[in-house]
Scaffold this motif. Structure first.
Motif, PDB file in Angstrom:
ATOM      1  N   ASP A   1      63.517 -14.610 -35.538  1.00  0.00           N
ATOM      2  CA  ASP A   1      62.976 -15.973 -35.614  1.00  0.00           C
ATOM      3  C   ASP A   1      61.463 -15.990 -35.358  1.00  0.00           C
ATOM      4  O   ASP A   1      60.927 -16.951 -34.844  1.00  0.00           O
ATOM      5  CB  ASP A   1      63.712 -16.883 -34.637  1.00  0.00           C
ATOM      6  CG  ASP A   1      63.582 -16.388 -33.197  1.00  0.00           C
ATOM      7  OD1 ASP A   1      62.975 -15.311 -33.011  1.00  0.00           O
ATOM      8  OD2 ASP A   1      64.069 -17.055 -32.279  1.00  0.00           O
TER       9      ASP A   1
ATOM     10  N   ALA B   1      59.226 -15.705 -33.318  1.00  0.00           N
ATOM     11  CA  ALA B   1      58.737 -15.756 -31.941  1.00  0.00           C
ATOM     12  C   ALA B   1      57.214 -15.773 -31.872  1.00  0.00           C
ATOM     13  O   ALA B   1      56.604 -15.133 -31.038  1.00  0.00           O
ATOM     14  CB  ALA B   1      59.301 -14.601 -31.108  1.00  0.00           C
ATOM     15  N   VAL B   2      56.606 -16.510 -32.793  1.00  0.00           N
ATOM     16  CA  VAL B   2      55.155 -16.736 -32.703  1.00  0.00           C
ATOM     17  C   VAL B   2      54.944 -17.849 -31.689  1.00  0.00           C
ATOM     18  O   VAL B   2      55.644 -18.852 -31.712  1.00  0.00           O
ATOM     19  CB  VAL B   2      54.600 -17.142 -34.084  1.00  0.00           C
ATOM     20  CG1 VAL B   2      53.149 -17.560 -33.977  1.00  0.00           C
ATOM     21  CG2 VAL B   2      54.755 -15.986 -35.055  1.00  0.00           C
ATOM     22  N   TRP B   3      54.003 -17.659 -30.772  1.00  0.00           N
ATOM     23  CA  TRP B   3      53.841 -18.654 -29.702  1.00  0.00           C
ATOM     24  C   TRP B   3      53.220 -19.928 -30.251  1.00  0.00           C
ATOM     25  O   TRP B   3      52.095 -19.913 -30.780  1.00  0.00           O
ATOM     26  CB  TRP B   3      52.971 -18.069 -28.582  1.00  0.00           C
ATOM     27  CG  TRP B   3      53.620 -16.866 -27.991  1.00  0.00           C
ATOM     28  CD1 TRP B   3      54.905 -16.756 -27.535  1.00  0.00           C
ATOM     29  CD2 TRP B   3      53.048 -15.564 -27.828  1.00  0.00           C
ATOM     30  NE1 TRP B   3      55.160 -15.488 -27.095  1.00  0.00           N
ATOM     31  CE2 TRP B   3      54.033 -14.740 -27.261  1.00  0.00           C
ATOM     32  CE3 TRP B   3      51.788 -15.029 -28.108  1.00  0.00           C
ATOM     33  CZ2 TRP B   3      53.800 -13.410 -26.964  1.00  0.00           C
ATOM     34  CZ3 TRP B   3      51.558 -13.710 -27.810  1.00  0.00           C
ATOM     35  CH2 TRP B   3      52.553 -12.908 -27.246  1.00  0.00           C
ATOM     36  N   PRO B   4      53.919 -21.047 -30.103  1.00  0.00           N
ATOM     37  CA  PRO B   4      53.473 -22.272 -30.779  1.00  0.00           C
ATOM     38  C   PRO B   4      52.192 -22.866 -30.194  1.00  0.00           C
ATOM     39  O   PRO B   4      51.547 -23.664 -30.858  1.00  0.00           O
ATOM     40  CB  PRO B   4      54.653 -23.236 -30.585  1.00  0.00           C
ATOM     41  CG  PRO B   4      55.403 -22.696 -29.430  1.00  0.00           C
ATOM     42  CD  PRO B   4      55.192 -21.214 -29.413  1.00  0.00           C
TER      43      PRO B   4
ATOM     44  N   LYS C   1      49.536 -21.113 -29.293  1.00  0.00           N
ATOM     45  CA  LYS C   1      48.390 -20.240 -29.520  1.00  0.00           C
ATOM     46  C   LYS C   1      48.097 -20.167 -31.015  1.00  0.00           C
ATOM     47  O   LYS C   1      49.031 -20.150 -31.823  1.00  0.00           O
ATOM     48  CB  LYS C   1      48.668 -18.829 -28.988  1.00  0.00           C
ATOM     49  CG  LYS C   1      48.711 -18.728 -27.462  1.00  0.00           C
ATOM     50  CD  LYS C   1      48.998 -17.289 -27.067  1.00  0.00           C
ATOM     51  CE  LYS C   1      49.188 -17.125 -25.577  1.00  0.00           C
ATOM     52  NZ  LYS C   1      47.927 -17.155 -24.836  1.00  0.00           N
TER      53      LYS C   1
END
Ligand SMILES: Nc1ncnc2c1ncn2[C@@H]1O[C@H](COP(=O)(O)OP(=O)(O)O)[C@@H](O)[C@H]1O
Ligand SMILES: [Mg+2]
Lengths: 564, 367
Positions: B89, B91-94, B96
């Protein structure tokens, strides 16, 4: 061996330990002490005493009154809440969005201040409305008497029906309109649809709201204290208060208190359990889907009358009592007419600057709420994090303890805190601000856990794991990823605690000492002492703080939502 | 760069054995794929290697380092394993931006600013995201977010990259593009890639070697894509890699018949298989292309149940006794042979390549 044991202790175990410790000290021990004191005398189970105490007319009456009040309030709130919720979401009532906001205003107002206002308006001897009616119709006696079960039920309903309103309006909005559409296509009339489709789908929402009202009313102190004690009507919380104050904290009084508290704990537990079942069953039924607008019932000729009725309801339940408080607060003495000569800001100056007692009360409430909100928010994050995110053995203890704060009413917490912190374990906080502080933490932990758990559940585990894979330690991933993402939830938790704590009465009324009155206690005491005008002035101050606070929350939640 | 070595690794969840005694070595610099049906434990293996979970038994080495060991009670936390992970999924930090996401591993390693900035830009360039550095994740498409995740996993020059179904949330076009990009990245950087998927097409396309897992989490075969596809070790692997037919055989009147029909299979049986076939333990397997429909009805025959046109391919279902075979043929071939078949026709069947499998494997359901 020892080294190996300590080698296995990681951050997870440390967090779990701290969380469990806090919950045990702050919540579990007081509750257990209450149950213990209620059930055991000199270390052995004592049912004879329990039956004896429960069959005393005073306690028995209190139990009955609590049931009658909670029952009445629940039924009335459900009817009113469902009616208005249906009105704003399923009819063509004008100004619906505004009305929706207006129906939620009673939520913000402390109900004991409302009770105070209604006493000023409808007390048989000097209520303004009563006097007004007696004057113009030259009646022999006052037509209304707010003192009594009816008055208590009416006033509590005014402030509690939004619980039902919110749940039901929410359910109606989330409900898939296609369900109703398809019933309509198959030829059912609007009434049949409402009865056969809409109502059953709303039932979980209605039941959840009604149970919340019941839970709240059963353990509510303020309104019965102000409108009941005058005519000798007690419910469980006011009975506990009366027992402990009348007897100066004698053992028999404490025991009666603990037995009544145990009943509250059990009742609250059952209600929360029922609510859980209802909500779980409801989750499958109400499906989100905003593709189509639901058919709105055309009110036609009734449109304006119903609008006027709704506005009148809001005027009577919100504006009239609030205005009464503000106006009475400016009077020279209670009972005189509202003329310019009789009104001034002198009272305000007196309670804010001159009178030590009220000044202290405001300051006490302020710093106690601030400190409790801060601590509870931080600890709430810690505990929620451990419950939601950690994989650690023994977590079930925490999960069990974490439910406890939800089911312990304010009166019970106060009593438990007295039992725990009056020297029994070598620490005596009685009559200090610390005891109120500890009680606030216990009382508001549930709010923090709810808000922070909800926020944490939104943060997918993989976000944190991604940080770990990027070389961040557990602490660094908390600091850089988790905390920034749950900040809105934390801010919400802070205000959810700070504002209610600021006007808190139920818990602090059992715990205050000579120098540790809170705003709520001061208002209550002033009213008891017949200082109605000063009570109103101080209540006005509380109302202003609450209104300003609500506006601040609105702004903050809006900006944080935009900021993410 | 480093190899990954698992020795007798097992994982138990609440009394349920998910991975049992798994031993495998993934050589340095290889693109290695774990391929298996969903729920077979691929993600669990990946998480054990990454260090998100502790092993219940066995040892894991990354390079020469022992990172997990039950007997020695060692569990190196993920941040010390020098790995890059790409999650299903993203897991990009929303909270940043693209740049902040990608630079984060370098900040954690305390790389000096100028070098960190340079390497971050380089990584963003490598995944073809230049120009989008200052976008926030919600302004990116799924494919772009996956690229950010790739760049973030790459930027710290890890020894090992672990990818868990990174393409399964993308649409077909993007999937193709990203597949290509992952192969390119590996060539450019030489990093060891461990890729996990249930999609045999992706696995065949990107891997140098594949380990096929069965639903219970056991490895059935390890080999190059060619080996796996052409020489499946057993019926499970055969079935998992594509549409397959299994033919149970029986000897009647000295002839070998298909299933319970009278159709005779006119093929030599490898001598070592004869015993198995006689006892019914061994079955024959073939792909739809390995069955040819003919007018010659002297040996095996079947009845055409259904014909579907799949673009340039004709897809037939042929009943042989109670057995149903999948047969495929290029339309051009069908035309050139002058076959004008209709549903209900009886046709002759000729078998090209036959493989031989133990019966129990062919019966195992593949999801
Ligand atoms: N944290 C966990 N707790 C319990 N069971 C788990 C956990 N993670 C995975 N499992 C179980 O392990 C098995 C393999 O899961 P997984 O590795 O996610 O499969 P997949 O091959 O699709 O990635 C499943 O049966 C799953 O239920
Ligand atoms: Mg998986």
């Amino acid at each position: 061996m020892l080294k190996r044991f300590f080698g296995k202790i990681g951050i997870a175990e440390v967090l779990l330990f701290i969380s469990v410790l806090i919950l045990i000290v702050v919540v579990a021990v007081p509750v257990l002490l209450i149950l213990w004191t209620a059930l055991f005398v000199d270390g052995s189970l004592n049912t004879k005493d329990i039956i004896h105490i429960l069959s005393q007319p005073g306690t028995y009456e209190a139990l009955k009154n609590s049931l009658v009040i909670a029952g009445g309030v629940t039924v009335l709130s459900t009817i009113i809440g469902v009616f208005f919720a249906w009105l704003v979401s399923r009819t063509d009532l004008p100004f619906k969005e505004t009305m929706k906001v207006l129906f939620l205003v009673p939520f913000m107002l402390p109900s004991f201040i409302g009770a105070l206002a209604w006493k000023m308006l409808l007390s048989p001897r000097s209520g303004y409305i009563n006097k007004f009616l007696v004057d113009i119709f030259s009646l022999d006696a006052s037509p209304f008497n707010i003192y009594g079960l009816g008055g208590i039920i009416a006033v509590e309903t005014m402030y509690l029906f939004p619980f039902v309103f919110i749940q039901v309006a929410g359910a109606l909005e989330r409900m898939d309109p296609t369900l109703e559409e398809s019933a309509r296509i198959s030829g059912a009339g609007l009434l049949t649809i409402t009865r056969r489709i809409t109502l059953p789908l709303m039932l979980p929402g209605i039941a959840a709201g009604a149970l919340l009202v019941a839970l709240y009313s059963l353990a509510h102190f303020g309104v019965p204290a102000i409108l009941g004690t005058e005519s000798g009507i007690y419910n469980i919380p006011t009975k506990i208060y009366e027992q402990i104050y009348q007897s100066g904290g004698s053992f028999v009084a404490i025991r009666t208190g603990t037995i009544l508290s145990s009943i509250l704990i059990v009742a609250a537990g059952l209600i929360l359990y029922a609510q859980n079942l209802v909500l779980r069953a409801g989750r499958f039924q109400v499906i989100a889907g905003k593709s189509m607008r639901p058919t709105l019932l055309k009110l036609r000729g009734l449109k304006i009358p119903i609008l006027i009725f709704s506005l009148l309801y809001i005027f009577i339940t919100v504006i009239l009592p609030t205005a009464t408080i503000f106006l009475v607060g400016t009077l020279k003495t209670y009972g005189i007419a509202f003329t310019w000569e009789n009104m001034s800001l002198q009272n305000l100056k007196y309670i804010l600057f001159d009178w030590r007692m009220t000044r202290d009360a405001i300051w006490n409430s302020f710093y106690l709420s601030l400190a409790a909100a801060m601590i509870t928010m931080v600890v709430g994050v810690l505990i929620s994090y451990t419950i939601v995110k950690m994989k650690v053995r023994g977590k079930f203890i925490l999960e069990f303890l974490g439910v406890l704060p939800f089911s312990v009413p304010g009166t019970v917490i106060a009593l438990g805190v007295i039992l725990t912190w009056s020297g029994k374990f070598g620490i005596n906080l009685y009559n200090t601000a610390w005891i109120i502080f500890v009680a606030y933490i216990a009382r508001y932990m549930a709010f923090s856990l709810k808000s922070n758990s909800a926020a944490l559940e939104q943060v997918d585990d993989s976000l944190e794991e991604a940080a770990r894979a990027c070389g961040a330690t557990h602490w660094q991933s908390l600091r850089d990823i988790v905390i920034p993402l749950i900040k809105p939830g934390m801010v919400a938790a802070f205000f959810l605690i700070f504002l209610p704590a600021l006007r808190e009465l139920t818990t602090s009324v059992l715990l205050y000492g000579p120098t540790t009155r809170t705003i709520g206690v001061a208002i209550y005491a002033l009213n008891e002492d017949g200082e109605t005008v000063y009570a109103a002035t101080l209540a006005s101050v509380a109302l202003v703080i609450i209104i300003v606070g609500q506006l601040v929350i609105k702004r903050i939640t809006r900006t944080t939502v935009q900021g993410v | 760069m480093a190899q990954i070595r698992l020795e007798g690794v097992s994982k138990v969840y609440g009394g349920h054995l998910v991975i049992d005694n798994l031993s495998i070595t993934i050589p340095d610099g290889e693109c290695f794929t774990f391929l298996g049906p969903s729920g077979c434990g691929k993600t669990v293996v990946l998480r054990l290697i990454a260090g998100f979970e502790e092993v219940s038994g066995g040892e894991i080495f990354i390079g020469e380092r022992l990172v997990s060991s039950k007997p020695k009670n060692i569990h190196l936390p993920p941040e010390q394993r020098r790995i890059g992970v790409v999650f299903q999924d993203y897991a990009v930090w929303p909270h940043k931006s693209v740049f902040q996401n990608v630079i984060y591993p370098l900040i954690m390693q305390q790389i000096p600013d100028t070098e960190a900035n340079e390497r971050t830009r380089e990584a963003i360039r490598q995944v073809n995201m230049d120009g989008l550095e200052h976008r926030m994740p919600f302004q990116l498409s799924g494919g772009q977010q996956q690229r950010v995740a790739l760049a973030r996993a790459l930027v710290s020059r890890p020894n090992v990259m672990l990818l868990d179904e990174p393409l399964s949330n993308l649409d077909a076009n993007l999937r193709e593009e990203m597949r290509f990009e992952i192969t390119e990245l590996r060539k450019k950087t030489g990093v060891t890639i461990l890729y996990v998927t249930h999609d045999q097409e992706v696995a065949l396309a990107i891997s140098e070697r594949i380990a096929v897992m069965d639903p219970k989490g056991y490895i059935r075969q390890i080999g190059t894509p060619d080996e796996i596809y052409e020489k499946p070790a057993d019926g499970f692997v055969f079935r998992f890699m594509g549409i397959s037919n299994f033919l149970p055989l029986s000897f009647r009147d000295g002839k070998m018949c298909i299933g319970n029909s009278d159709s005779v299979l006119d093929r030599e049986i490898p001598p070592e298989k004869i015993d198995g076939v006689r006892t019914g333990k061994t079955v024959a397997g073939c792909r739809p292309y390995d069955v040819v429909l003919t007018r010659d009805k002297t040996s095996a025959i079947g009845v055409l149940k259904r014909i579907i046109y799949l673009g340039p391919i004709l897809d037939y279902r042929v009943a042989v006794g109670s057995l149903e075979l999948r047969v495929q043929q290029d339309i051009e071939d069908a035309l050139s042979e002058g076959l004008h078949l209709q549903e209900g026709d009886t046709v002759g069947l000729r078998f090209l390549d036959l493989l031989w499998f133990e019966n129990r494997d062919s019966e195992q359901e593949v999801t």
